[in-house]
Design an enzyme around this catalytic site. Structure first.
Site, PDB file in Angstrom:
ATOM      1  N   GLU A   1      54.481  68.931   6.157  1.00  0.00           N
ATOM      2  CA  GLU A   1      54.199  67.555   6.035  1.00  0.00           C
ATOM      3  C   GLU A   1      52.596  67.604   5.501  1.00  0.00           C
ATOM      4  OE1 GLU A   1      54.442  65.698   9.938  1.00  0.00           O
ATOM      5  OE2 GLU A   1      56.587  64.611   9.298  1.00  0.00           O
TER       6      GLU A   1
ATOM      7  N   THR B   1      61.953  60.594 -12.675  1.00  0.00           N
ATOM      8  CA  THR B   1      62.894  61.078 -11.971  1.00  0.00           C
ATOM      9  C   THR B   1      62.844  62.607 -12.587  1.00  0.00           C
ATOM     10  OG1 THR B   1      64.738  60.591 -13.578  1.00  0.00           O
ATOM     11  CG2 THR B   1      64.552  59.540 -11.348  1.00  0.00           C
TER      12      THR B   1
ATOM     13  N   ARG C   1      67.619  66.713  -8.737  1.00  0.00           N
ATOM     14  CA  ARG C   1      67.492  65.461  -8.448  1.00  0.00           C
ATOM     15  C   ARG C   1      66.221  65.238  -7.413  1.00  0.00           C
ATOM     16  NH1 ARG C   1      70.968  61.801  -9.059  1.00  0.00           N
ATOM     17  NH2 ARG C   1      72.117  63.381 -10.363  1.00  0.00           N
TER      18      ARG C   1
ATOM     19  N   ASP D   1      57.560  53.833 -15.845  1.00  0.00           N
ATOM     20  CA  ASP D   1      58.574  54.822 -15.317  1.00  0.00           C
ATOM     21  C   ASP D   1      59.239  55.183 -16.375  1.00  0.00           C
ATOM     22  OD1 ASP D   1      60.857  55.266 -14.262  1.00  0.00           O
ATOM     23  OD2 ASP D   1      61.212  53.556 -13.000  1.00  0.00           O
TER      24      ASP D   1
ATOM     25  N   TYR E   1      59.238  72.940   7.279  1.00  0.00           N
ATOM     26  CA  TYR E   1      58.427  71.640   7.261  1.00  0.00           C
ATOM     27  C   TYR E   1      57.081  71.833   6.806  1.00  0.00           C
ATOM     28  CZ  TYR E   1      60.425  67.533   9.219  1.00  0.00           C
ATOM     29  OH  TYR E   1      61.186  66.386   9.366  1.00  0.00           O
TER      30      TYR E   1
ATOM     31  N   LYS F   1      66.997  63.626 -15.010  1.00  0.00           N
ATOM     32  CA  LYS F   1      67.561  62.933 -16.296  1.00  0.00           C
ATOM     33  C   LYS F   1      67.357  63.521 -17.396  1.00  0.00           C
ATOM     34  CE  LYS F   1      67.781  58.491 -13.783  1.00  0.00           C
ATOM     35  NZ  LYS F   1      67.253  57.030 -13.618  1.00  0.00           N
TER      36      LYS F   1
END
Ligand SMILES: *Cc1c(COP(=O)(O)O)cnc(C)c1O
Length: 559
Positions: A201, A371, A380, A345, A199, A374
């Protein structure tokens, strides 16, 4: 030449003899043990295997009583090929054919003097680089592409079956889905790593949890490499996907009800650019722009007139199905005139931008979202690049604004891929993707199919199958699927069919290019596409193409 040598307690004496005999010819690093106290052979096999796997040592030598346990332990490491040899002939042939790089010797099996002869033969023999041996060695490493998940066979056969099915599908079919690519094994290793256990954060150096030093280092690498690769001032690599990256920019900059001007979904835009069924369309006032009905390309003058009238807070460009180069310099001019934020984008074209096959939006835009899976070919996930002045607002929009803990395993995989793009091996890939796309597009066009906008400048093209053959995109995609060619149905600008049926198909070349296909293969595939669509109801054509396609892809293995 560096040789790493190790043994267990049963092999200490023979190890000493080998160190002595080889010291003149190579730099021999003795990795232990130093005495005959009982020890565990896998510990020393691991030391030597790590030295060879990392490239630190050119060869490894491992000695136990039979050599067998050592070879088993060493062969668990990727890129290690350990061979037990009892004769000089065996050493020669395993070097030539198998490219063995770790020699395992049995102290109970060979005399010290013969062991030295075997070692010398092993080291002196070059690997046979002829095609058939190279191919077999490559298969050895991949273990049918299951070596990075083979433990699941026993742990969870049901899940394993799904991975195996995907593996087989990738191997057998030609994937022309424009939004997909094929990840490298290095990328998958990072993505499946123990970094997922943490974790974290917050951001590197400023976390809400203890024990974050390793993931801090991974995230720092990803941020630094992203900035270097794209020439950006700031990178946030935490967004879980492209849609989240877009959400982060909206949250960092505007208020609910504010106006975003973006390309509408049916023209090639993305859901997260303001579709009415998406959060973006529900929270913000979306004003869509369109392509010119004649050229089917962006009309920047029209865009400027519309923007001056609408006065959006954000002018958003970038698309999921636009086959042409986007003029970012011109869009900057428009944004400056309007006084709005320029957001690009580049999800689809990020790899082309990284490889210099499409102009970069980074020098012009306030924010660039993307992303990473692609054309970029990574895990991903999503990412936002921005100018330094927006860094703070962006980071707090991602966390705590909209996400909790980041996926540090995926972030590490992003770092791996950014580095891949900076390597020589990747040079030319992006240009080849575009070349391939143009060749396949022209092949299909020459068979009488109407191509949206008349061609392509990037990794994808759109075929208007409705106008060309009176069939829908849905029918076209299904027929190609039956022929082993995977595309998706897609709306085309001013489509008269429903989004479920569509008039078009979208075809992309990123994945096929990753497999090493070039112009000659593109002509074949383009011809098959036309053959299948010309005879949409003819299953014998589909079967013939499927056979031929399978024969072709067998020569272009998936990484
Ligand atoms: C694919 C895509 C996205 C979103 O990607 P997800 O990771 O699926 O959320 C965003 N924008 C554009 C233009 C895309 O093509």
């Amino acid at each position: 030449m560096n040789i790493a040598i190790g043994s267990d307690h049963g092999g200490v004496e023979l190890k000493a003899a080998l160190v002595n005999a080889l010291a003149g010819a190579a730099k021999v690093v003795d990795m232990g043990p130093a005495d005959k106290a009982s020890c565990d052979y896998p510990d020393y096999a691991a030391k030597v295997a790590k030295a060879v796997a990392s490239g630190e040592a050119d060869f490894g030598i491992l000695v136990c009583r039979s050599g067998i346990g050592m070879s088993m332990a060493a062969n668990r490491f990727q890129n290690v090929r350990a061979a037990v040899c009892q004769t000089t002939d065996a050493a020669t042939i395993t070097r030539q054919h198998n490219g063995a790089n770790v020699l395992c010797l049995g102290a109970d099996v060979v005399s010290p003097s013969y062991a030295v002869e075997i070692a010398k033969a092993f080291i002196a023999t070059p690997v046979d680089e002829s095609e058939r041996h190279a191919r077999r060695r490559w298969k050895l490493e991949r273990a049918e592409r299951l070596s990075d998940c083979s433990g699941l066979m026993r742990e969870d056969p049901e899940v394993f079956a799904t991975i195996e099915a995907q593996t087989k599908q990738e191997d057998a079919e030609i994937n022309l889905i424009a939004s997909e690519n094929t990840s490298s094994r290095a990328c998958r290793e990072a993505a499946g790593s123990v970094l997922m256990n943490k974790y974290a954060e917050g951001y590197p150096g400023k976390r809400w949890y203890s024990g974050c030093l390793p993931v801090d280092a991974a995230e720092e690498l990803a941020r630094k490499r992203a900035c270097e690769l794209f020439g950006a001032e700031h990178a946030n690599v935490q967004p879980h996907c492209g849609s989240a990256a877009n959400m982060a920019v909206y949250f960092a900059t505007i208020k609910p009800g504010d106006t975003i001007m973006s390309m509408s979904l049916d023209q090639g835009g993305h859901l997260s650019h303001g579709s009415s069924v998406n959060f973006s369309g529900k929270i913000y006032n979306i004003v869509p722009y369109t392509v010119d009905p004649k050229t089917e390309m962006l009309d920047y003058d029209a865009m400027e007139r519309q923007a001056m009238e609408v006065k959006p807070k954000i002018l958003l460009t970038g698309a999921s199905a636009y086959p042409r180069t986007i003029d970012f310099r011109r869009i900057r001019e428009i944004c400056d005139k309007v006084g709005c934020i320029m957001m690009v984008d580049m999800a689809h074209i990020a790899g082309l931008v990284a490889g210099g096959a499409h102009p970069s939006p980074v020098p012009y835009a306030d924010f660039v979202t993307t992303t990473t899976h692609k054309t970029l070919g990574g895990p991903r996930g999503g990412m936002v690049l921005c100018k330094e002045k927006w860094a703070k607002a962006l980071d707090s929009a991602v966390f705590p604004g909209m996400q909790g803990g980041p996926l540090e395993n995926i972030i590490a995989a992003k770092a791996v891929v950014f580095r891949e793009w900076m390597s020589d091996a990747k040079k030319g890939y992006a240009q080849q993707v575009v070349k391939n796309c143009q060749v396949m597009c022209k092949t299909v066009q020459d068979r009488g199919y109407r191509i949206v906008s008349g061609g392509t400048d990037n990794h994808l093209f759109l075929v208007d199958v409705k106008k060309s053959k009176g069939i829908t995109g849905k029918e076209a995609a299904a027929a190609l699927d039956a022929a082993g060619i995977i595309v998706n149905k897609n709306t085309i600008p001013y489509d008269t069919e429903s989004p479920f049926k569509t008039s078009g198909i979208r075809v992309g070349t990123a994945s096929a290019t990753t497999r090493g296909m070039r112009e000659a293969e593109m002509i074949k595939i383009g011809t098959w596409i036309a053959d299948v669509l010309d005879n949409i109801a003819d299953t014998t054509v589909q079967e013939r193409v499927k056979r031929e396609a399978a024969a072709l892809v067998a020569n272009f293995p998936v990484p």
